[in-house]
Design a protein around this motif. Structure first.
Motif, mmCIF file in Angstrom:
data_model
loop_
_atom_site.group_PDB
_atom_site.id
_atom_site.type_symbol
_atom_site.label_atom_id
_atom_site.label_comp_id
_atom_site.label_asym_id
_atom_site.label_seq_id
_atom_site.Cartn_x
_atom_site.Cartn_y
_atom_site.Cartn_z
ATOM 1 N N LYS A 53 0.833 -1.202 0.000
ATOM 2 C CA LYS A 53 0.000 0.000 0.000
ATOM 3 C C LYS A 53 0.868 1.254 0.000
ATOM 4 C CE LYS A 53 -3.838 -0.398 2.131
ATOM 5 N NZ LYS A 53 -4.881 -0.524 3.178
ATOM 6 N N MET A 54 1.956 1.228 0.751
ATOM 7 C CA MET A 54 2.874 2.361 0.775
ATOM 8 C C MET A 54 3.451 2.628 -0.612
ATOM 9 S SD MET A 54 2.972 3.561 3.924
ATOM 10 C CE MET A 54 4.535 4.414 4.125
ATOM 11 N N ALA A 55 3.830 1.552 -1.302
ATOM 12 C CA ALA A 55 4.403 1.690 -2.642
ATOM 13 C C ALA A 55 3.388 2.292 -3.614
ATOM 14 C CB ALA A 55 4.880 0.334 -3.142
ATOM 15 N N GLU A 56 2.127 1.935 -3.431
ATOM 16 C CA GLU A 56 1.064 2.433 -4.315
ATOM 17 C C GLU A 56 0.942 3.953 -4.253
ATOM 18 O OE1 GLU A 56 -3.824 2.044 -4.675
ATOM 19 O OE2 GLU A 56 -2.691 0.630 -3.426
ATOM 20 N N TYR A 57 1.200 4.528 -3.081
ATOM 21 C CA TYR A 57 1.019 5.970 -2.904
ATOM 22 C C TYR A 57 2.319 6.770 -2.983
ATOM 23 C CZ TYR A 57 -3.873 5.371 -1.584
ATOM 24 O OH TYR A 57 -5.217 5.093 -1.597
ATOM 25 N N GLU A 58 3.425 6.108 -3.214
ATOM 26 C CA GLU A 58 4.704 6.824 -3.321
ATOM 27 C C GLU A 58 4.685 7.858 -4.440
ATOM 28 O OE1 GLU A 58 8.045 4.289 -3.761
ATOM 29 O OE2 GLU A 58 7.936 3.504 -1.715
ATOM 30 N N ILE A 59 3.851 7.628 -5.430
ATOM 31 C CA ILE A 59 3.760 8.542 -6.576
ATOM 32 C C ILE A 59 3.336 9.944 -6.157
ATOM 33 C CG2 ILE A 59 1.352 7.983 -7.116
ATOM 34 C CD1 ILE A 59 2.114 8.110 -10.079
ATOM 35 N N ASN A 60 2.714 10.064 -4.970
ATOM 36 C CA ASN A 60 2.240 11.363 -4.506
ATOM 37 C C ASN A 60 3.291 12.169 -3.753
ATOM 38 O OD1 ASN A 60 -0.355 11.047 -5.537
ATOM 39 N ND2 ASN A 60 -1.109 10.052 -3.686
ATOM 40 N N LEU A 61 4.454 11.576 -3.534
ATOM 41 C CA LEU A 61 5.492 12.264 -2.764
ATOM 42 C C LEU A 61 6.469 13.000 -3.681
ATOM 43 C CD1 LEU A 61 6.236 9.527 -0.075
ATOM 44 C CD2 LEU A 61 4.772 11.547 0.129
ATOM 45 N N PRO A 62 7.021 14.121 -3.225
ATOM 46 C CA PRO A 62 7.949 14.908 -4.061
ATOM 47 C C PRO A 62 9.306 14.229 -4.194
ATOM 48 C CG PRO A 62 7.798 15.853 -1.878
ATOM 49 C CD PRO A 62 6.777 14.755 -1.916
ATOM 50 N N ASP A 63 10.121 14.755 -5.108
ATOM 51 C CA ASP A 63 11.462 14.204 -5.317
ATOM 52 C C ASP A 63 12.324 14.330 -4.058
ATOM 53 O OD1 ASP A 63 10.848 13.543 -7.912
ATOM 54 O OD2 ASP A 63 11.621 15.417 -8.745
ATOM 55 N N GLN A 64 12.042 15.330 -3.249
ATOM 56 C CA GLN A 64 12.820 15.559 -2.032
ATOM 57 C C GLN A 64 12.369 14.644 -0.891
ATOM 58 O OE1 GLN A 64 12.102 20.058 -2.397
ATOM 59 N NE2 GLN A 64 13.906 19.935 -1.105
ATOM 60 N N THR A 65 12.122 13.400 -1.192
ATOM 61 C CA THR A 65 11.652 12.454 -0.174
ATOM 62 C C THR A 65 12.768 11.500 0.221
ATOM 63 O OG1 THR A 65 9.355 12.534 -0.974
ATOM 64 C CG2 THR A 65 10.002 10.618 0.352
ATOM 65 N N THR A 66 13.006 11.405 1.514
ATOM 66 C CA THR A 66 13.944 10.434 2.066
ATOM 67 C C THR A 66 13.137 9.258 2.602
ATOM 68 O OG1 THR A 66 15.495 12.182 2.706
ATOM 69 C CG2 THR A 66 15.738 10.030 3.788
ATOM 70 N N LYS A 67 13.391 8.075 2.079
ATOM 71 C CA LYS A 67 12.605 6.908 2.467
ATOM 72 C C LYS A 67 13.427 5.988 3.362
ATOM 73 C CE LYS A 67 9.749 3.155 0.625
ATOM 74 N NZ LYS A 67 8.647 3.480 1.541
ATOM 75 N N ILE A 68 12.864 5.649 4.518
ATOM 76 C CA ILE A 68 13.491 4.738 5.479
ATOM 77 C C ILE A 68 12.525 3.585 5.749
ATOM 78 C CG2 ILE A 68 14.445 4.474 7.802
ATOM 79 C CD1 ILE A 68 16.078 6.368 6.076
ATOM 80 N N VAL A 69 13.028 2.366 5.682
ATOM 81 C CA VAL A 69 12.212 1.192 6.006
ATOM 82 C C VAL A 69 12.815 0.488 7.214
ATOM 83 C CG1 VAL A 69 11.255 -1.001 5.208
ATOM 84 C CG2 VAL A 69 11.541 0.894 3.589
ATOM 85 N N ILE A 70 12.033 0.382 8.275
ATOM 86 C CA ILE A 70 12.453 -0.390 9.448
ATOM 87 C C ILE A 70 11.994 -1.821 9.191
ATOM 88 C CG2 ILE A 70 12.320 -0.606 11.955
ATOM 89 C CD1 ILE A 70 11.448 2.342 12.051
#
Length: 243
Positions: free
Chosen positions: A176-193
């Protein structure tokens, strides 16, 4: 005909009463903070809880998850305030940020000496923080999401985003998170715990539908605090270099 009309009206009123009673019962259920969370309690103020110095240069507003009481995030307020940030965690109507997504405006107005504001939230609280960001991004220095995805299109907003998710999240799942990643800007830092889950972003115990985690809540909290602090610090260091 009149009797039919009266029966229909009576039935409609009865249905409304059932819906109202069901809503009240549902609204009365919340995820309460676990025992021990009060150790890190903030000061009740301006419709929520504040942590740290309200004259600090950097402020953080944090929207709780749906039906989660704000003191379930005391660790975030306490730990970030120990790093010289000012933090405010509001109490939302019926503990639902969706009912007051613009609460941040009231908070900012109450603490005029804060120079930079970051907003974030957990789960639905994060989604509402993102919704707020879409309309009021000029007031902010950044947005952070904990197990939350943005239904708002932020791609045209020049604002850094920190997106922290959990590999064993049974609610805000990786898919579900991957589905909505398209809405985030290029300046996004992604961290997965990777070993984290949904409930461990707070201090309210297990949550229905979530997966189990090999991490304790405290261990996941430490990761969140470290990543959030480093992200804000890096943004401010970058701003200094660009002056």
């Amino acid at each position: 005909m009149k009797k039919i009309w009266i029966r229909g009206l009576t039935g409609f009123v009865a249905l409304l009463l059932i819906i109202l009673i069901s809503a009240i019962v549902w609204a009365s259920f919340t995820y309460e903070a676990v025992e021990g969370a009060e150790t890190f309690a903030g000061t009740e103020e301006n419709g929520g809880y504040r942590f740290g110095d309200p004259d600090a240069s950097i402020g953080i507003i944090f929207y709780p998850g749906a039906k989660v009481e704000p003191d379930a995030y005391n660790y975030l307020g306490h730990d970030m305030s120990q790093k010289d940030y000012f933090v405010h965690i509001p109490t939302m109507p019926f503990h639902l940020a969706v009912l007051y997504p613009t609460k941040a405006n009231d908070i900012m107005a109450s603490y005029p000496y804060v120079e930079q504001w970051y907003i974030g939230g957990h789960s639905l609280g994060g989604a509402m923080a993102a919704s707020y960001t879409e309309d009021y991004h000029e007031k902010l220095s950044g947005l952070f999401l904990l197990a939350a995805y943005s239904a708002s299109d932020l791609t045209n907003i020049d604002l850094p985003v920190l997106d922290i998710s959990a590999g064993r999240d049974g609610l805000a799942t990786p898919e579900k998170m991957a589905e909505y990643e398209i809405n985030l800007p290029d300046q996004t830092t992604k961290i997965v715990i990777e070993e984290g889950n949904h409930a461990n972003f707070g201090d309210y115990g297990p949550q229905k539908g979530d997966q189990t985690s090999s991490l304790t809540p405290a261990e996941q909290h430490d990761i969140v605090i470290t990543e959030l602090d480093q992200w804000i610090d890096s943004l401010n260091n970058e701003a200094v270099l660009n002056e």
